[in-house]
Design a protein around this motif. Structure first.
Motif: not given
Length: 421
Positions: A140-142, A159-160, A258-259, A347-348
């Motif tokens: 949700r916050g990534t 999440a979106h 690289g996601y 995430a980074p």
């Protein structure tokens, strides 16, 4: 009647084998349901009905599946009828075919199998949706920089993105349910195409065979294939959406992006390049889904411009294609759902990529408009005048200056190394 060897080899043998694999179980279920109805309505004597029941119970489905077609009967229906005659005599066995035809038997079998296919595909889509919901909850916050026209556009969250796909899968479920509802109607009792004068009870056979009710017009019960086309179309829409998702996921798995990273159980290593982790599960899903989409188009083509009536184009030769399409569609959706349960996101990396490329300019213009009263277009034009390009993360004027300096730089006098090997 003796059939020509070419007709046996090219048509009858193939159809017999397909019917054994796909239609034997529903055919036997129809025999039992029709017999119960004939007995309940007093259309056949109770003694004959009992003898028929014993004869049906004596038929081994495994033995039928092991039989090789020898050309002595036209199809699986007549082969089973011959077994019944051997078991209880022609006078009794012949009563089972009262108030029915191969036409309505066929259409009933096709619908019975097709509703299974639709339910299987729907179940696979539910599993995929559950996998994506879990990912959406965990991310949700990534931060994710989403693309428009294949260029980084604006920052949002993983999440979106997945919730958009989840909504589409929910609409797919609605389409599949509608297709199931219209497939799950019982044509048995339409006979050849105009019904019968016997006092049959179509609601009883519908209940026994798990249908929600009988079809209406008897001609349409035999002639229509819109229920098939609706299911095929619903599957096509699902597959098309899945293919678009897969395209993104495969790009995200590249080293350039690289996601995303799949679990070891869904990747393969190269035989010559051991450093690679090939996301082959998603590639297979894309290939299988594309094949299923092609099969769906072939189904529509096969019935296009055929007479509106009883015609073989919509019958034995088409059903293996219907089976293959739904099987492959279900395989593709199932594979993606399973693979995505192992997906991990960097995430980074995602956040760093979102921070690059001026992806927040729209929000900056919005903030100036909200807080400072600056018209949005004024800010937008100012950014454009400065030549800000979201592709590079720097003003385009700066890029042009660097190119000019590079062109003025004297060429190197050293020779390039010679490639060896």
């Amino acid at each position: 009647m003796r059939f020509a060897p070419e007709y046996v080899a090219c048509v009858l043998n193939e159809n017999f084998e397909d019917a054994k694999a796909l239609l034997l179980a529903p055919m036997m279920a129809i025999n039992y349901a029709h017999l119960v109805m004939l007995d309940a309505q007093g259309i056949v004597p109770r003694e004959a009905a009992h003898e028929l029941r014993v004869a049906l119970d004596g038929i081994s489905l495994d033995a039928i599946r092991a039989v090789k077609y020898d050309g002595t009967c036209e199809d699986l229906f007549f082969y089973i009828e011959r077994l019944l005659v051997e078991a209880c005599g022609e006078a009794v066995a012949g009563r089972l075919h009262t108030a029915r035809s191969r036409n309505d038997i066929d259409m009933t079998m096709y619908r019975m199998r097709q509703r299974e296919f639709v339910l299987g595909l729907a179940a696979a889509s539910f599993s995929l949706r559950a996998s994506l919901l879990d990912l959406a909850e965990r991310h949700r916050g990534t931060i994710l920089a989403v693309h428009t026209h294949t260029q980084r556009a604006q920052p949002t969250t993983v999440a979106h993105y997945f919730l958009a796909m989840i909504e589409q899968l929910e609409r797919d479920a609605v389409r599949l349910k509608g297709a199931y509802d219209r497939t799950n109607r019982n044509p048995l009792g339409a006979c050849a195409i105009t019904g019968t004068g016997f006092p049959i009870d179509r609601r009883l056979t519908s209940e026994l065979l798990g249908f929600s009710g009988p079809t209406g017009n008897t001609y349409g019960s035999i002639a229509t294939v819109d229920y098939l086309l609706e299911s095929t179309s619903a599957a096509s829409v699902l597959l098309t959406g899945l293919g678009r998702l897969l395209q993104d996921l495969l790009l995200w798995c590249t080293s350039e992006f690289g996601y995303m990273r799949l679990g070891d159980g869904y990747v393969q290593c190269s035989s010559i390049m051991p450093q690679k982790r090939n996301p082959v599960a998603l590639e297979h899903a894309r290939a299988i889904g594309s094949k299923a989409l092609g099969q769906a188009q072939a189904i529509v083509t096969a019935v296009h411009n055929t007479p509106f009536g009883d015609i073989v184009d919509t019958e034995d030769d088409l059903q293996p294609l219907v089976f293959a399409m739904f099987r492959d569609a279900t395989r593709a959706v199932t594979l993606v759902g399973a693979a995505m349960t192992t997906a991990e996101f960097d995430a980074p990396c995602l956040e760093a990529r979102a921070a690059d490329g001026w992806t927040t300019l729209t929000e900056l213009a919005d903030t100036l408009a909200r807080d400072e009263g600056v018209p949005f277009k004024t800010t937008s034009r100012a950014f454009s005048a400065r030549g800000i390009s979201s592709r590079s993360g720097e003003p385009s004027a700066g890029r042009r200056r660097r190119r000019r300096r590079a062109r003025r730089r004297p060429p190197s006098t050293s020779s390039p190394p010679i490639a060896r090997g």
